[in-house]
Write a protein that holds these residues in place. Sequence first.
Motif, PDB file in Angstrom:
ATOM      1  N   THR A 150       3.070   5.904  -2.844  1.00 46.83           N
ATOM      2  CA  THR A 150       4.258   6.633  -3.296  1.00 46.83           C
ATOM      3  C   THR A 150       4.264   6.753  -4.813  1.00 46.83           C
ATOM      4  O   THR A 150       4.540   7.835  -5.355  1.00 46.83           O
ATOM      5  N   ASP A 151       3.949   5.666  -5.512  1.00 51.70           N
ATOM      6  CA  ASP A 151       3.902   5.695  -6.972  1.00 51.70           C
ATOM      7  C   ASP A 151       2.825   6.658  -7.470  1.00 51.70           C
ATOM      8  O   ASP A 151       3.022   7.391  -8.440  1.00 51.70           O
ATOM      9  N   GLU A 152       1.669   6.670  -6.782  1.00 47.43           N
ATOM     10  CA  GLU A 152       0.575   7.562  -7.166  1.00 47.43           C
ATOM     11  C   GLU A 152       0.976   9.025  -7.000  1.00 47.43           C
ATOM     12  O   GLU A 152       0.734   9.852  -7.882  1.00 47.43           O
ATOM     13  N   LYS A 153       1.612   9.354  -5.878  1.00 54.58           N
ATOM     14  CA  LYS A 153       2.057  10.730  -5.656  1.00 54.58           C
ATOM     15  C   LYS A 153       3.125  11.137  -6.657  1.00 54.58           C
ATOM     16  O   LYS A 153       3.111  12.260  -7.164  1.00 54.58           O
ATOM     17  N   ALA A 154       4.044  10.231  -6.954  1.00 61.52           N
ATOM     18  CA  ALA A 154       5.095  10.543  -7.924  1.00 61.52           C
ATOM     19  C   ALA A 154       4.501  10.783  -9.303  1.00 61.52           C
ATOM     20  O   ALA A 154       4.918  11.701 -10.020  1.00 61.52           O
ATOM     21  N   ALA A 155       3.505   9.984  -9.680  1.00 61.45           N
ATOM     22  CA  ALA A 155       2.863  10.169 -10.981  1.00 61.45           C
ATOM     23  C   ALA A 155       2.115  11.498 -11.036  1.00 61.45           C
ATOM     24  O   ALA A 155       2.166  12.212 -12.044  1.00 61.45           O
ATOM     25  N   ARG A 192       0.838  -1.208   0.000  1.00 58.11           N
ATOM     26  CA  ARG A 192       0.000   0.000   0.000  1.00 58.11           C
ATOM     27  C   ARG A 192       0.870   1.255   0.000  1.00 58.11           C
ATOM     28  O   ARG A 192       0.607   2.205  -0.732  1.00 58.11           O
ATOM     29  N   GLN A 217       3.883   1.540  -1.117  1.00 54.88           N
ATOM     30  CA  GLN A 217       4.523   1.656  -2.426  1.00 54.88           C
ATOM     31  C   GLN A 217       3.540   2.198  -3.465  1.00 54.88           C
ATOM     32  O   GLN A 217       3.886   3.047  -4.277  1.00 54.88           O
ATOM     33  N   ARG A 218       2.286   1.716  -3.426  1.00 53.70           N
ATOM     34  CA  ARG A 218       1.281   2.215  -4.372  1.00 53.70           C
ATOM     35  C   ARG A 218       1.005   3.694  -4.152  1.00 53.70           C
ATOM     36  O   ARG A 218       0.876   4.460  -5.107  1.00 53.70           O
TER      37      ARG A 218
END
Length: 178
Positions: A38-43, A33, A35-36
Amino acid sequence: MGMIDRVMAWVFGDGRNVVAETVEVFRENIEGRAQRLTDEKAAALAQFAAEFAQPRKGLFDRMIDGLNRLPRPLLALGTIGLFVSAMTSPAWFASRMAGVALIPEPLWWLMGAIVSFYFGARYQVKGQEFQRSVAESVIRSEAVIKDAAAPPPDTIALPEGYADNAALTDWWRSRNAI
């Protein structure tokens, strides 16, 4: 030993953790969760950066920026104008307010939502900027207080035996000057 290995392989699987996989059916994997998210914020940040990578200096952009700055002053000046018109021409003001009284309630709710979102977003942005400036001030004041409270390095009393060793003297002064 062979039977224990077979039981453990049956419970935990061949190179995988069946217990953990079973638990993840009922409970979300916290690391996954995180990691997801973090990936969402980075995107989202990458998309935002791509949107504003090129500076906009055209006439259309300047006109839209100007229009975006108009609602607050117009609302403030309009409200003041209502007070002035009520004092100078009460009959004219009363006839206009009678027209306002005929506006249906759902339209008032819609207007309230629009104004709330517009000013609420601005209030949140300004509040966050204020909190950031307060935090920076606190950090600066702590540094100033620490600098004011620390004695100059030359006046720090050295422990006995340090005066003979230059490296120990420098180390002692650097530790106590901070």
